[in-house]
Design an enzyme around this catalytic site. Structure first.
Site, PDB file in Angstrom:
ATOM      1  CG  HIS A   1       0.055   0.035   2.378  1.00 41.28           C
ATOM      2  ND1 HIS A   1       0.068  -0.890   3.217  1.00 41.28           N
ATOM      3  CD2 HIS A   1       0.323   1.283   3.073  1.00 41.28           C
ATOM      4  CE1 HIS A   1       1.047   0.236   4.210  1.00 41.28           C
ATOM      5  NE2 HIS A   1       0.089   0.912   4.641  1.00 41.28           N
TER       6      HIS A   1
HETATM    7  C1  UD1 Z   1      -2.457   5.490   6.124  1.00 40.81           C
HETATM    8  C2  UD1 Z   1      -0.764   5.339   6.982  1.00 40.81           C
HETATM    9  C3  UD1 Z   1       0.590   4.717   6.474  1.00 40.81           C
HETATM   10  C4  UD1 Z   1      -0.339   2.763   6.861  1.00 40.81           C
HETATM   11  C5  UD1 Z   1      -1.175   2.492   6.602  1.00 40.81           C
HETATM   12  C6  UD1 Z   1      -2.501   1.253   6.742  1.00 40.81           C
HETATM   13  C7  UD1 Z   1      -0.632   8.032   6.641  1.00 40.81           C
HETATM   14  C8  UD1 Z   1      -0.079   9.234   5.838  1.00 40.81           C
HETATM   15  N1  UD1 Z   1      -0.428   6.869   6.339  1.00 40.81           N
HETATM   16  O1  UD1 Z   1      -1.789   4.956   4.061  1.00 40.81           O
HETATM   17  O2  UD1 Z   1       1.275   5.044   7.304  1.00 40.81           O
HETATM   18  O3  UD1 Z   1       0.299   2.339   6.545  1.00 40.81           O
HETATM   19  O4  UD1 Z   1      -2.859   4.159   6.231  1.00 40.81           O
HETATM   20  O5  UD1 Z   1      -2.846   0.636   6.142  1.00 40.81           O
HETATM   21  O6  UD1 Z   1      -0.933   8.169   7.536  1.00 40.81           O
HETATM   22  N2  UD1 Z   1      -9.463   4.267   1.713  1.00 40.81           N
HETATM   23  C9  UD1 Z   1     -10.475   3.697   1.836  1.00 40.81           C
HETATM   24  N3  UD1 Z   1     -11.481   2.704   2.734  1.00 40.81           N
HETATM   25  C10 UD1 Z   1     -10.355   3.292   3.897  1.00 40.81           C
HETATM   26  C11 UD1 Z   1      -9.455   3.733   4.333  1.00 40.81           C
HETATM   27  C12 UD1 Z   1      -9.127   4.671   3.193  1.00 40.81           C
HETATM   28  O7  UD1 Z   1     -11.378   3.806   0.708  1.00 40.81           O
HETATM   29  O8  UD1 Z   1     -11.467   2.468   4.725  1.00 40.81           O
HETATM   30  C13 UD1 Z   1      -9.133   4.445   0.782  1.00 40.81           C
HETATM   31  C14 UD1 Z   1      -8.807   6.893   1.007  1.00 40.81           C
HETATM   32  O9  UD1 Z   1      -9.788   6.996   0.836  1.00 40.81           O
HETATM   33  C15 UD1 Z   1      -7.454   7.032   0.179  1.00 40.81           C
HETATM   34  C16 UD1 Z   1      -6.576   5.694   0.507  1.00 40.81           C
HETATM   35  O10 UD1 Z   1      -7.838   4.346   0.669  1.00 40.81           O
HETATM   36  O11 UD1 Z   1      -7.996   7.323  -1.419  1.00 40.81           O
HETATM   37  C17 UD1 Z   1      -5.581   6.247   1.169  1.00 40.81           C
HETATM   38  O12 UD1 Z   1      -6.350   6.379   2.394  1.00 40.81           O
HETATM   39  P1  UD1 Z   1      -5.370   7.013   3.938  1.00 40.81           P
HETATM   40  O13 UD1 Z   1      -6.174   6.994   5.115  1.00 40.81           O
HETATM   41  O14 UD1 Z   1      -5.049   8.275   2.787  1.00 40.81           O
HETATM   42  O15 UD1 Z   1      -3.582   6.394   3.736  1.00 40.81           O
HETATM   43  P2  UD1 Z   1      -3.083   5.158   3.474  1.00 40.81           P
HETATM   44  O16 UD1 Z   1      -2.825   4.508   2.961  1.00 40.81           O
HETATM   45  O17 UD1 Z   1      -4.134   3.733   3.717  1.00 40.81           O
END
Ligand code: UD1
Length: 365
Positions: free
Chosen positions: A205
């Site tokens: 990820h």
């Molecule tokens: C975040 C953390 C990362 C951690 C990871 C674990 C930061 C900078 N990054 O990254 O350190 O290792 O979580 O998973 O805080 N999304 C969904 N559903 C969810 C969560 C996310 O659809 O429940 C989508 C969001 O809308 C976004 C993408 O996934 O488009 C990324 O989510 P985001 O929380 O920004 O960061 P992660 O890549 O999950």
């Protein structure tokens, strides 16, 4: 002491849960659970909270999605309001996600002391969002609870006062030990038509792996090659799912026999991990869990903020280009999957955290 505990993203839940349960046993603490909503999908949040027996949060900010700046700013605004209503004596944050940084900044500016659990980890790679979150959070924290000696040394090298640093060990191991019986009696591999000990898991990820098309292409190619020899199960993170679909890589992976599955809850995931042959990942926590369990881990990154998993554990850094070769080399070794017992990765970290909090509070008042 009214103690705010913040969770936001998936890896936070298994760090807060053991602490929550330990704090509930101690009469002098009033823990208040704040969920920023950074992760909001059922399988990224609620299913895991349920596994860990965490209650409904006292405050749910519902602030998932958006760019880093949007996410951080929205969490800051909302958490400032929460502080105005709930008046914490102290804030405790874990890990290195945006929710960690955002709430720590707010509390510190309101003169609320900040405790950082899992302090001191450094990848020395400032292109990683998490490294910025770690550096800033540690710089403003009043008590820094670390998992390992290298973390202490990083903090001392940055000039952090020794009196602020307490090594307590790795709290994720407490979550595993807390649920070991349930994990042992779950055989998740059956659900996915896998055979015990005969499959590998991949999780991906990191923006540096999945947001860059040519890097992801190389990884997909490498997994296709690997799938000729190994059964692969791939629980797909939402960030990765979006990109795989956008670039049309989903069908290539499925066609090569790789099982793409939705993210799974904590117990199911740890059960899959326990029974697998090896893991390929770019996660931080999985490097630690595999080291604890003695399962070979191939980390698709140039660096790690958890070097102890390489020196003492079962982890090694790999690239898409050398992955297959590295896997083949390790799988042939008679000593594969051997790890040393790491000091204070023992299931008693939450108790040490509570002792450190107690002492910290007594010294302040
Ligand atoms: C975040 C953390 C990362 C951690 C990871 C674990 C930061 C900078 N990054 O990254 O350190 O290792 O979580 O998973 O805080 N999304 C969904 N559903 C969810 C969560 C996310 O659809 O429940 C989508 C969001 O809308 C976004 C993408 O996934 O488009 C990324 O989510 P985001 O929380 O920004 O960061 P992660 O890549 O999950």
């Amino acid at each position: 002491m009214k103690l705010h505990l913040v969770v936001g993203a998936r890896p936070n839940f298994m760090k807060i849960a053991p602490l929550w349960h330990e704090l509930k046993k101690a009469t002098e603490f009033l823990p208040v659970l704040i969920h920023t909503g950074q992760h909001y999908s059922e399988n990224m949040s609620q299913a895991i909270l349920d596994d860990l027996s965490l209650p409904e949060p006292d405050f749910h900010l519902g602030l998932g999605g958006g760019s880093h700046a949007q996410q951080t700013a929205r969490i800051m605004l909302a958490y400032e309001n929460v502080c105005g209503i709930s008046h914490p004596d102290c804030l405790l944050v874990v890990g290195d996600v945006n929710s960690t940084l955002a709430t720590a900044l707010v509390a510190k500016k309101m003169n609320v002391p900040v405790v950082h659990l899992e302090a001191g980890l450094r990848s020395f790679d400032r292109s990683m969002p998490e490294e910025i979150n770690r550096l800033v959070t540690d710089a403003i924290s009043d008590l820094l609870l670390t998992p390992s000696l290298d973390a202490d040394e990083n903090l001392f090298n940055e000039g952090v006062d020794k009196s602020k640093v307490v090594r307590i060990g790795n709290i994720m191991i407490d979550s595993f030990e807390m649920l070991r019986n349930k994990i042992d009696s779950t055989q998740s591999y059956l659900e996915y038509d896998l055979q015990e000990g005969d499959y590998c898991i991949i999780t991906l990820h990191r923006p540096s792996n999945v947001d860059d098309r040519s890097k992801l292409e190389d990884i997909v190619q490498s997994l296709e090659n690997l799938s000729n020899k190994y059964n692969i199960c791939f629980p797909v993170h939402p960030r990765t799912g979006k990109v795989l679909e956008e670039f049309g890589y989903n069908s290539r992976l499925i066609d090569s026999g790789i099982k793409l599955i939705e993210p799974v809850s904590y117990i199911k995931f740890m059960s899959l991990v326990k029974s697998c042959k090896f893991i390929i990942t770019d996660s931080g926590g999985i490097q630690e869990e595999t080291s604890y369990l003695g399962i070979d881990c191939f980390t698709l990154r140039d660096n790690t903020e958890r070097p102890i998993t390489i020196s003492e554990g079962t982890n090694r850094l790999v690239s898409a280009g050398n992955l297959l070769k590295e896997v083949e080399e390790v799988m042939q070794r008679s000593d594969r999957g051997t790890a040393r017992q790491i000091d204070m990765w023992d299931g008693a970290t939450a108790a040490r955290a509570v002792n450190a909090l107690r002492e910290f509070w007594e010294n302040r008042s």
